[in-house]
Design a protein around this motif. Structure first.
Motif, PDB file in Angstrom:
ATOM      1  N   ARG A 131       0.832  -1.205   0.000  1.00  0.00           N
ATOM      2  CA  ARG A 131       0.000   0.000   0.000  1.00  0.00           C
ATOM      3  C   ARG A 131       0.866   1.254   0.000  1.00  0.00           C
ATOM      4  NH1 ARG A 131      -5.162   1.530   0.890  1.00  0.00           N
ATOM      5  NH2 ARG A 131      -5.561   3.456   2.046  1.00  0.00           N
ATOM      6  N   ASN A 134       2.351   2.018  -3.368  1.00  0.00           N
ATOM      7  CA  ASN A 134       1.365   2.659  -4.240  1.00  0.00           C
ATOM      8  C   ASN A 134       1.287   4.160  -3.961  1.00  0.00           C
ATOM      9  OD1 ASN A 134       0.644   0.280  -5.572  1.00  0.00           O
ATOM     10  ND2 ASN A 134      -0.949  -0.216  -4.070  1.00  0.00           N
ATOM     11  N   ASP A 137       4.087   5.831  -5.737  1.00  0.00           N
ATOM     12  CA  ASP A 137       3.799   5.976  -7.168  1.00  0.00           C
ATOM     13  C   ASP A 137       2.895   7.181  -7.432  1.00  0.00           C
ATOM     14  OD1 ASP A 137       5.325   3.843  -8.094  1.00  0.00           O
ATOM     15  OD2 ASP A 137       3.693   2.396  -7.826  1.00  0.00           O
ATOM     16  N   THR A 138       1.893   7.356  -6.593  1.00  0.00           N
ATOM     17  CA  THR A 138       0.918   8.427  -6.818  1.00  0.00           C
ATOM     18  C   THR A 138       1.291   9.729  -6.118  1.00  0.00           C
ATOM     19  OG1 THR A 138      -0.415   7.726  -4.909  1.00  0.00           O
ATOM     20  CG2 THR A 138      -0.927   6.731  -7.059  1.00  0.00           C
TER      21      THR A 138
END
Length: 226
Positions: A131, A134, A137-138
């Protein structure tokens, strides 16, 4: 001037991979542990005994939430805190999780996150790291609002590492209330004859050589002149 215990909290120190404080390498009394501070937090996450993150990993006293890292860490189950990072970070900072740098039982390595979770009894660790990756990445941490600038890399290169972060009381800032002469004052703000305090014994002063010496000198001069 009357000085009160205006900072009524304990000052903690973080000790990574050791339960001792500041021992040199190869000391027979304890391990020095890892130097995890400042911008190095950009490449780690903190997890609790369940393997869940509990704080935005920003190394400053005020997180802007009304709580700081220590408040949140002390509120975790059994106050059990892990520092999680991958091998790229370990190599970058030359962190060793083995003795004599870290103490036995306070640092673990594994080729997979599932294995590391089992070694450290963190059932949610693999999902937590996935999590978090992620979020990297964002560039958006929807759990704790960690600033995007501090999420510089994912935790993805095996082997993976978990090092215990042990919190220890270093000193306290609360203590005896004193006046401007270093005299301890009572509940009615009146000086108690013959009783003085300085340094960490005096509320609101804090520790350190300077604070102790200055207030101690003031107290000594007052005692001599009276």
């Amino acid at each position: 001037m009357v000085r009160y215990g205006n900072r009524p909290h304990s000052n903690f120190r973080r000790k990574f991979g050791t339960i001792h404080y500041n021992f040199p390498l190869n000391s027979p009394y304890g391990a020095p542990g890892l130097d995890v501070a400042g911008n190095r937090w950009n490449q780690i996450i903190f997890t609790n005994k369940n393997g869940d993150r509990f704080v935005q990993e920003v190394d400053k006293w005020d997180l802007g939430t009304g709580y700081n890292f220590y408040d949140l860490a002390l509120a975790q189950p059994d106050q059990l805190i892990w520092t999680i990072f991958d091998d790229a970070t370990a190599k970058k900072y030359r962190w060793s999780t083995k003795p004599p740098v870290c103490e036995e039982g306070l640092a673990f390595d594994a080729n997979t996150l599932d294995e590391l979770g089992k070694l450290t009894n963190q059932p949610n660790l693999a999902q937590t790291v996935e999590r978090y990756n992620n979020f990297v990445d964002t560039k958006a941490d929807s759990d704790f609002g960690r600033p995007a600038a501090t999420m510089t890399k994912k935790i993805e290169k095996a082997p993976f590492h978990a090092v215990r972060c042990v919190l220890a009381v270093h000193n306290i800032s609360a203590g005896l209330a004193i006046n401007g002469d270093g005299q301890v004052i009572d509940i009615d703000l009146q000086p108690i004859p013959g009783l003085y305090a300085a340094g960490e014994s005096a509320g609101g002063i804090g520790g350190g050589v300077t604070g102790s010496m200055i207030v101690g000198q003031i107290a000594a001069e007052h005692l001599t002149n009276n």
